[in-house]
Design an enzyme around this catalytic site. Structure first.
Site, mmCIF file in Angstrom:
data_model
loop_
_atom_site.group_PDB
_atom_site.id
_atom_site.type_symbol
_atom_site.label_atom_id
_atom_site.label_comp_id
_atom_site.label_asym_id
_atom_site.label_seq_id
_atom_site.Cartn_x
_atom_site.Cartn_y
_atom_site.Cartn_z
ATOM 1 N N ASP A 1 0.879 -1.155 0.000
ATOM 2 C CA ASP A 1 0.000 0.000 0.000
ATOM 3 C C ASP A 1 0.933 1.227 0.000
ATOM 4 O OD1 ASP A 1 -2.330 1.638 0.451
ATOM 5 O OD2 ASP A 1 -1.727 1.764 2.557
ATOM 6 N N LEU A 2 0.422 2.388 -0.382
ATOM 7 C CA LEU A 2 1.283 3.584 -0.437
ATOM 8 C C LEU A 2 1.145 4.454 0.824
ATOM 9 C CD1 LEU A 2 3.105 5.579 -2.088
ATOM 10 C CD2 LEU A 2 0.983 6.612 -2.904
ATOM 11 N N ASP A 3 -0.067 5.044 0.983
ATOM 12 C CA ASP A 3 -0.280 6.005 2.066
ATOM 13 C C ASP A 3 -0.213 5.310 3.421
ATOM 14 O OD1 ASP A 3 -0.854 8.314 0.368
ATOM 15 O OD2 ASP A 3 -2.699 7.307 -0.166
ATOM 16 N N THR B 1 1.407 10.297 4.174
ATOM 17 C CA THR B 1 0.624 11.345 3.517
ATOM 18 C C THR B 1 -0.656 11.644 4.287
ATOM 19 O OG1 THR B 1 -0.186 9.537 2.202
ATOM 20 C CG2 THR B 1 1.371 11.003 1.120
ATOM 21 N N LYS C 1 -8.867 6.052 6.077
ATOM 22 C CA LYS C 1 -7.657 5.358 5.616
ATOM 23 C C LYS C 1 -8.009 4.188 4.699
ATOM 24 C CE LYS C 1 -4.304 6.583 9.090
ATOM 25 N NZ LYS C 1 -3.484 6.129 10.221
ATOM 26 N N GLY C 2 -7.373 4.163 3.550
ATOM 27 C CA GLY C 2 -7.559 3.056 2.610
ATOM 28 C C GLY C 2 -8.810 3.184 1.747
ATOM 29 N N ILE C 3 -9.607 4.188 2.017
ATOM 30 C CA ILE C 3 -10.898 4.373 1.327
ATOM 31 C C ILE C 3 -10.731 5.374 0.176
ATOM 32 C CG2 ILE C 3 -13.305 5.138 1.747
ATOM 33 C CD1 ILE C 3 -12.596 2.693 3.408
ATOM 34 N N ARG D 1 -11.305 8.351 -2.684
ATOM 35 C CA ARG D 1 -11.602 9.779 -2.487
ATOM 36 C C ARG D 1 -13.107 10.047 -2.362
ATOM 37 N NH1 ARG D 1 -9.166 13.191 -7.155
ATOM 38 N NH2 ARG D 1 -7.427 11.844 -6.597
ATOM 39 N N SER E 1 -2.626 0.522 -4.342
ATOM 40 C CA SER E 1 -3.120 1.687 -3.591
ATOM 41 C C SER E 1 -4.456 2.178 -4.140
ATOM 42 C CB SER E 1 -2.086 2.810 -3.701
ATOM 43 O OG SER E 1 -2.633 4.025 -3.259
ATOM 44 N N ALA E 2 -5.283 2.700 -3.237
ATOM 45 C CA ALA E 2 -6.558 3.295 -3.651
ATOM 46 C C ALA E 2 -6.349 4.683 -4.250
ATOM 47 C CB ALA E 2 -7.477 3.402 -2.441
ATOM 48 N N SER E 3 -5.155 5.228 -4.078
ATOM 49 C CA SER E 3 -4.928 6.621 -4.473
ATOM 50 C C SER E 3 -4.777 6.789 -5.981
ATOM 51 C CB SER E 3 -3.665 7.151 -3.793
ATOM 52 O OG SER E 3 -3.374 8.439 -4.298
ATOM 53 N N ASN F 1 -3.331 9.395 -6.988
ATOM 54 C CA ASN F 1 -2.123 10.233 -7.042
ATOM 55 C C ASN F 1 -0.845 9.410 -6.831
ATOM 56 O OD1 ASN F 1 -3.495 12.854 -7.211
ATOM 57 N ND2 ASN F 1 -4.203 12.381 -5.144
ATOM 58 N N LYS G 1 -10.776 -1.277 -1.752
ATOM 59 C CA LYS G 1 -10.568 -2.142 -0.602
ATOM 60 C C LYS G 1 -11.784 -1.996 0.330
ATOM 61 C CE LYS G 1 -5.673 -1.018 -1.011
ATOM 62 N NZ LYS G 1 -4.519 -0.276 -0.466
ATOM 63 N N GLU H 1 0.153 -3.381 4.617
ATOM 64 C CA GLU H 1 -1.015 -2.490 4.700
ATOM 65 C C GLU H 1 -1.150 -1.836 6.069
ATOM 66 O OE1 GLU H 1 -3.661 -0.986 3.768
ATOM 67 O OE2 GLU H 1 -3.849 -1.594 1.689
ATOM 68 N N ASP H 2 -1.589 -0.577 6.090
ATOM 69 C CA ASP H 2 -1.826 0.078 7.389
ATOM 70 C C ASP H 2 -3.321 0.243 7.686
ATOM 71 O OD1 ASP H 2 -2.224 2.079 5.389
ATOM 72 O OD2 ASP H 2 -2.027 3.610 6.931
HETATM 73 C C1 BG6 Z 1 -5.658 5.852 0.185
HETATM 74 C C2 BG6 Z 1 -5.687 6.703 1.449
HETATM 75 O O1 BG6 Z 1 -4.394 5.303 0.012
HETATM 76 O O2 BG6 Z 1 -5.987 6.648 -0.950
HETATM 77 C C3 BG6 Z 1 -7.028 7.388 1.581
HETATM 78 O O3 BG6 Z 1 -5.451 5.882 2.572
HETATM 79 C C4 BG6 Z 1 -7.313 8.194 0.315
HETATM 80 O O4 BG6 Z 1 -7.012 8.214 2.713
HETATM 81 C C5 BG6 Z 1 -7.259 7.260 -0.906
HETATM 82 O O5 BG6 Z 1 -8.599 8.792 0.390
HETATM 83 C C6 BG6 Z 1 -7.535 7.992 -2.213
HETATM 84 O O6 BG6 Z 1 -6.498 8.904 -2.454
HETATM 85 P P1 BG6 Z 1 -6.468 9.995 -3.585
HETATM 86 O O7 BG6 Z 1 -5.022 10.416 -3.593
HETATM 87 O O8 BG6 Z 1 -6.865 9.329 -4.873
HETATM 88 O O9 BG6 Z 1 -7.415 11.073 -3.211
HETATM 89 MG MG MG Z 2 -2.702 3.103 3.648
#
Ligand code: BG6
Ligand code: MG
Length: 218
Positions: free
Chosen positions: A10-12, A18, A46-48, A50, A115-117, A119, A146, A170-171
């Site tokens: 996982d990233l964040d 972050t 966390k992990g959810i 945007r 990662s869910a991000s 970014n 997730k 994973e955190d």
């Molecule tokens: C997850 C974070 O890795 O990414 C969440 O734990 C965040 O807090 C999610 O909402 C989505 O991130 P982003 O960067 O696409 O807004």
């Molecule tokens: Mg995380």
């Protein structure tokens, strides 16, 4: 698990902290809508994804918005988040992560990001970690967040690895659930009292080596 073929990270909160920037940006959005967001409430995000995070925040503030307004607020939040992330440097990589990834590379264990991000690439570039990852499965590639296992199943597929021979780091509770649903070994980064479904829980990578991981699995 006889051998480890791949490690999926996982990233964040695992590679880089972050969460503080996500919190600042979400809190500004909440404040603009007339309520506050506590650090404790931020944990729920966390992990959810945007948009799911935004829905949770709106339910905390008992605010209802149209789809159009939601997209506009989420975009504004992301612009502020990315501005805040500009102050990050390679020194923001969490302690012990780089040496651990070097160890994996030296042992020919494949490395992926799950990662869910949306970014993820930008953040990895900022901290100069992009080159470690053979595949990046991020929020732009998944259809189910997730705790659905999709993110890790795609990662294992990209790396040609058997699910049972993948280890996930994973955190977030949702992330551990996703790893277990994918049939993978789950290492929780954080507190054992929170990450109760993880196979093992460690504080971070600072005092953690590949040998520790191999010992834990036996
Ligand atoms: C997850 C974070 O890795 O990414 C969440 O734990 C965040 O807090 C999610 O909402 C989505 O991130 P982003 O960067 O696409 O807004
Ligand atoms: Mg995380």
């Amino acid at each position: 698990m006889p051998t480890i073929q791949a490690c999926l990270f996982d990233l964040d909160g695992v590679i880089v902290d972050t969460a503080k920037y996500h919190y600042q940006a979400w809190r500004k959005l909440a404040n603009d809508l007339g309520f506050d967001l506590s650090l404790e409430q931020n944990e729920l995000l966390k992990g959810i994804s945007r948009m799911e995070s935004l829905d949770i925040i709106l339910s905390i503030g008992k605010v209802s918005l149209t789809e159009e307004q939601k997209i506009s607020y989420a975009t504004e939040k992301n612009t502020l988040y990315l501005e805040l992330c500009q102050q990050m440097t390679p020194d923001d990589t969490l302690p012990g992560v780089r040496p651990f990834l070097e160890e994996l590379k030296a042992s020919s264990i494949r490395i992926g990001l799950g990662s869910a991000s949306k970014n993820a690439r930008v953040i990895l570039e900022r901290i100069d970690m992009l080159s470690y990852f053979e595949t990046i499965v991020d929020g732009n590639r998944i259809t189910k967040g997730k705790p659905d296992p999709e993110v890790f199943l795609i990662g294992a597929n990209d790396l040609n690895a058997d699910h049972a021979q993948c280890v996930v780091f994973e955190d977030a509770v949702a992330g551990i659930q996703a790893a277990k649903a994918a049939g993978m070994f789950a290492v929780g980064i954080g507190e054992a009292s929170v990450l109760t479904e993880a196979d093992i829980v460690v504080e971070g990578f600072k005092n953690f080596s590949l040998q520790n991981l191999l010992n834990a699995e036996m």
